[in-house]
Design a protein around this motif. Sequence first.
Motif, PDB file in Angstrom:
ATOM      1  N   ALA A   1      12.902  -5.086  -0.022  1.00 21.63           N
ATOM      2  CA  ALA A   1      11.931  -4.132  -0.563  1.00 21.63           C
ATOM      3  C   ALA A   1      12.348  -3.678  -1.958  1.00 21.63           C
ATOM      4  N   ASP A   2      13.624  -3.411  -2.120  1.00 21.32           N
ATOM      5  CA  ASP A   2      14.130  -2.994  -3.427  1.00 21.32           C
ATOM      6  C   ASP A   2      13.861  -4.045  -4.491  1.00 21.32           C
ATOM      7  N   ALA A   3      14.088  -5.292  -4.117  1.00 24.09           N
ATOM      8  CA  ALA A   3      14.000  -6.381  -5.088  1.00 24.09           C
ATOM      9  C   ALA A   3      12.561  -6.814  -5.365  1.00 24.09           C
ATOM     10  N   SER A   4      11.648  -6.387  -4.496  1.00 20.69           N
ATOM     11  CA  SER A   4      10.265  -6.842  -4.642  1.00 20.69           C
ATOM     12  C   SER A   4       9.571  -6.136  -5.805  1.00 20.69           C
ATOM     13  N   PRO A   5       8.635  -6.812  -6.426  1.00 22.15           N
ATOM     14  CA  PRO A   5       7.906  -6.180  -7.532  1.00 22.15           C
ATOM     15  C   PRO A   5       6.825  -5.243  -7.003  1.00 22.15           C
ATOM     16  N   PRO A   6       6.414  -4.292  -7.815  1.00 21.04           N
ATOM     17  CA  PRO A   6       5.246  -3.475  -7.431  1.00 21.04           C
ATOM     18  C   PRO A   6       3.992  -4.350  -7.493  1.00 21.04           C
ATOM     19  N   PRO A   7       2.914  -3.897  -6.902  1.00 19.39           N
ATOM     20  CA  PRO A   7       1.676  -4.678  -6.988  1.00 19.39           C
ATOM     21  C   PRO A   7       1.254  -4.847  -8.445  1.00 19.39           C
ATOM     22  N   ALA A   8       0.619  -5.962  -8.730  1.00 16.99           N
ATOM     23  CA  ALA A   8       0.079  -6.179 -10.069  1.00 16.99           C
ATOM     24  C   ALA A   8      -1.007  -5.143 -10.350  1.00 16.99           C
ATOM     25  N   PRO A   9      -1.119  -4.699 -11.588  1.00 12.27           N
ATOM     26  CA  PRO A   9      -2.141  -3.669 -11.894  1.00 12.27           C
ATOM     27  C   PRO A   9      -3.539  -4.052 -11.413  1.00 12.27           C
ATOM     28  N   GLU A  10      -3.878  -5.320 -11.524  1.00 13.31           N
ATOM     29  CA  GLU A  10      -5.231  -5.732 -11.142  1.00 13.31           C
ATOM     30  C   GLU A  10      -5.435  -5.739  -9.624  1.00 13.31           C
ATOM     31  N   HIS A  11      -4.338  -5.580  -8.867  1.00 11.07           N
ATOM     32  CA  HIS A  11      -4.502  -5.590  -7.411  1.00 11.07           C
ATOM     33  C   HIS A  11      -5.321  -4.399  -6.923  1.00 11.07           C
TER      34      HIS A  11
ATOM     35  N   ASN B   1      -5.775  -5.009   3.142  1.00 10.73           N
ATOM     36  CA  ASN B   1      -5.485  -5.984   2.082  1.00 10.73           C
ATOM     37  C   ASN B   1      -6.286  -7.272   2.294  1.00 10.73           C
ATOM     38  N   GLY B   2      -7.544  -7.090   2.709  1.00  8.79           N
ATOM     39  CA  GLY B   2      -8.424  -8.242   2.847  1.00  8.79           C
ATOM     40  C   GLY B   2      -8.338  -8.962   4.179  1.00  8.79           C
ATOM     41  N   GLN B   3      -7.580  -8.412   5.138  1.00  4.49           N
ATOM     42  CA  GLN B   3      -7.479  -9.086   6.438  1.00  4.49           C
ATOM     43  C   GLN B   3      -8.772  -8.981   7.240  1.00  4.49           C
ATOM     44  N   PHE B   4      -9.531  -7.921   6.994  1.00  5.18           N
ATOM     45  CA  PHE B   4     -10.752  -7.710   7.771  1.00  5.18           C
ATOM     46  C   PHE B   4     -11.981  -7.695   6.868  1.00  5.18           C
ATOM     47  N   THR B   5     -13.058  -8.263   7.400  1.00  4.80           N
ATOM     48  CA  THR B   5     -14.356  -8.268   6.734  1.00  4.80           C
ATOM     49  C   THR B   5     -15.303  -7.441   7.595  1.00  4.80           C
ATOM     50  N   LEU B   6     -16.162  -6.667   6.949  1.00  4.27           N
ATOM     51  CA  LEU B   6     -17.037  -5.762   7.702  1.00  4.27           C
ATOM     52  C   LEU B   6     -18.511  -6.006   7.387  1.00  4.27           C
TER      53      LEU B   6
ATOM     54  N   GLU C   1     -16.824  -9.556  -2.673  1.00  5.64           N
ATOM     55  CA  GLU C   1     -16.941 -10.169  -4.001  1.00  5.64           C
ATOM     56  C   GLU C   1     -15.720  -9.889  -4.870  1.00  5.64           C
ATOM     57  N   ASP C   2     -14.922  -8.910  -4.488  1.00  2.00           N
ATOM     58  CA  ASP C   2     -13.751  -8.559  -5.290  1.00  2.00           C
ATOM     59  C   ASP C   2     -12.624  -9.571  -5.129  1.00  2.00           C
ATOM     60  N   ASP C   3     -12.735 -10.415  -4.120  1.00  2.00           N
ATOM     61  CA  ASP C   3     -11.649 -11.347  -3.856  1.00  2.00           C
ATOM     62  C   ASP C   3     -11.855 -12.616  -4.659  1.00  2.00           C
ATOM     63  N   PRO C   4     -10.779 -13.191  -5.143  1.00  2.00           N
ATOM     64  CA  PRO C   4     -10.917 -14.405  -5.942  1.00  2.00           C
ATOM     65  C   PRO C   4     -11.415 -15.583  -5.098  1.00  2.00           C
TER      66      PRO C   4
END
Lengths: 327, 370
Positions: B349-359, A106-111, B367-370
């Motif tokens: 865990a039950d109460a948490s939302p699923p990941p957002a679709p764009e995740h 989840n982005g913790q590591f860069t390669l 480059e994919d990271d904001p």
Amino acid sequence: MATLQIREALRHAIDEEMARDERVFVIGEEVGHYDGAYKVTEGLLAKYGERRVVDTPIAEAGFAGVGIGAAMAGLRPIVEFMTFNFSAVAFDQILNNAAKLRQLSNGQFTLPIVFRGPNAAAHMLSSTHSQAFESFYCGFPGVKVVSVATPADAKGLLKSAIRDDNPIIFFESEVMYSVKGEVPDGEHLIPIGKAEIKRPGSGVTVVTWGQGLAIALAAAELAQAEGLSCEVIDLRTLRPLDDDAVVASVRKTNRCVLVYHGWPYGGTGAEVSDRVMRLCFDDLDAPILRVCYEDLNMPYAENLEHLVIPSPARALEAIREVAYRQH
Amino acid sequence: MSRDTAVQAEPAGAASEHGKFASDAGVQRPRDGGDERAGSGAASEGGAARASVDEQRRLYTEMLRIRRFEETAARAYTQGKISGFLHLYIGQEAIAVATADLMRPGDRVVTTYRDHGFAIALGCDSGACMAELFGKATGLVGGVGGSMHFFARDKGLWGGYAIVGSHVPVAAGHAFASKYNQDGAVTFCFLGEGAMHIGATAEGMNLAGLWKLPIVFVIENNLYAMGTPLRRQSPVDDLTTRAPGWALDHDRWVVDDVVATRNRLARIAERARNEERPALVELLTYRFRGHSMSDPGKYRTKEEVDAWRKTDPLARGEAELRGAGLSDADLESIDAAVVAEMDAAVAFADASPPPAPEHRFRHHLVEDDP
């Protein structure tokens, strides 16, 4: 401008980046004391020592994995495969580790890691040593793939690859290490992801990369003699693909031929063909043709090898065909 | 009864079998002269003698947290809240707890897909771990990894790896970087005994020995690679017999005591850290559940499982705490707090939302990271 061989251009890139950034190191078989199987790393051991020019035993999975683990810990490895044919035994490391660990963590590591070496057929090495690996390494996300065909591109793109924070697959060619060309003096960087028009033209777009470039240029010269103008585009980066450059050319020529080393089934050639069809279908006046290996295991005998590998003559036939020229 | 079955079936009362077995296999005795069984060896190795009651209570509680986490996850799995593969660490908890307790800042753990125990032991939030199993946005890795791919760099968990043996060279690479940077860190690379037979493992261990990297390879030998017993995996029973070929220090013991395991492993780690002596350690342990949730474990006898229960480090920890004067009420109080934590983890865990679709687009390239 200095005139350099591709191997020298690559060496200069590595040398400059090692001097610039202490985290950069080279690891692979025969890279140090032997001075490189193809002499790309010649002299680097003497200059930088064993800490940064690391000879390994014959263990591709092992040293590819070490490179990946070192990159995760903040180093910037250049992993040399003596040939990409040997990367097959390290494929899991690249597929499941290099390409996935940033996403899995989840982005913790860069390669920031470069896997480089010669790719595709050389000359009379038979089937295990003559394979083009684009179709494998472009076939999954999480990596960038570069293929160089000139000394200037070799230096500028390798420097960019070493500075890139992603895993990079960097294809060279045994039979092209001695190819000479002019390389700009001073800091020379070429952005990853940009194709280049190597020969402008108006009648047929010829898309190529790596060893395909020389074949495409020769075919374009033959076509010119017949009054057919070809625009030769060297993709240089195979993933991500520079769609814009290809589409802009096809919109002008309305015809497209692909010339490359590699098998026809699937792969980068098929991907480019698909994109051109989808992105500028209405601009095409002929089916896209591909000139590449025959769908065979590479034979050793010279006459047979010549039949399997694409030639300027075969490329010319395809160029004529998309231009509807009879011969 | 063959020697193989002897070692697999009688872990608890069979110290002499282990000794005989080990000497038959030509094992080198550990450098510090310890017995094969961590908890019942030389008197100085005894857990109780080397740990205060507070320390014992702390380590016991950590082991219990892992067990209750895993039991809770198993329940959630049967309720359909968790999908995919779920490999439980029940029975092996002492190894993660011992390791976490001896690690120094900057040290790293690289392990297999059976990774929840290390996450809990290293201080990851149990709610985040449970949420990862549930595939939620609040999960340890945002819901993209699931059970087999836990990562928590800030806690020293450099990854759970799901391709057997694939992580061994990577772990060697972490240790390579430590040597390159002289950062003083040790990498602990855990693998199942099943991983001892694949190429990447041999390559990684060879490079670690060749370059004298600061790394300790720890085989968690739970005697079964999925359903294949050790005697059908390996021509030798003592897997540390391979260590001399890679110039790795080696040691081997039954994990029946968390304190003794920690102390013995710590000495090995310090040699790797300070003396350029990487090591291969084989820890004999047992998973009380199947390989994964879909495995009923029919390839093992009830007698074998029961025999190993007698050496369960968690049970030993409880007995020692009783011996030190803790009452039923004290132990119930510890358990109640742990159970409450795990209930809260499920609720979170039950109460948490699923990941957002764009995740799904994130983190493939930088480059994919904001």
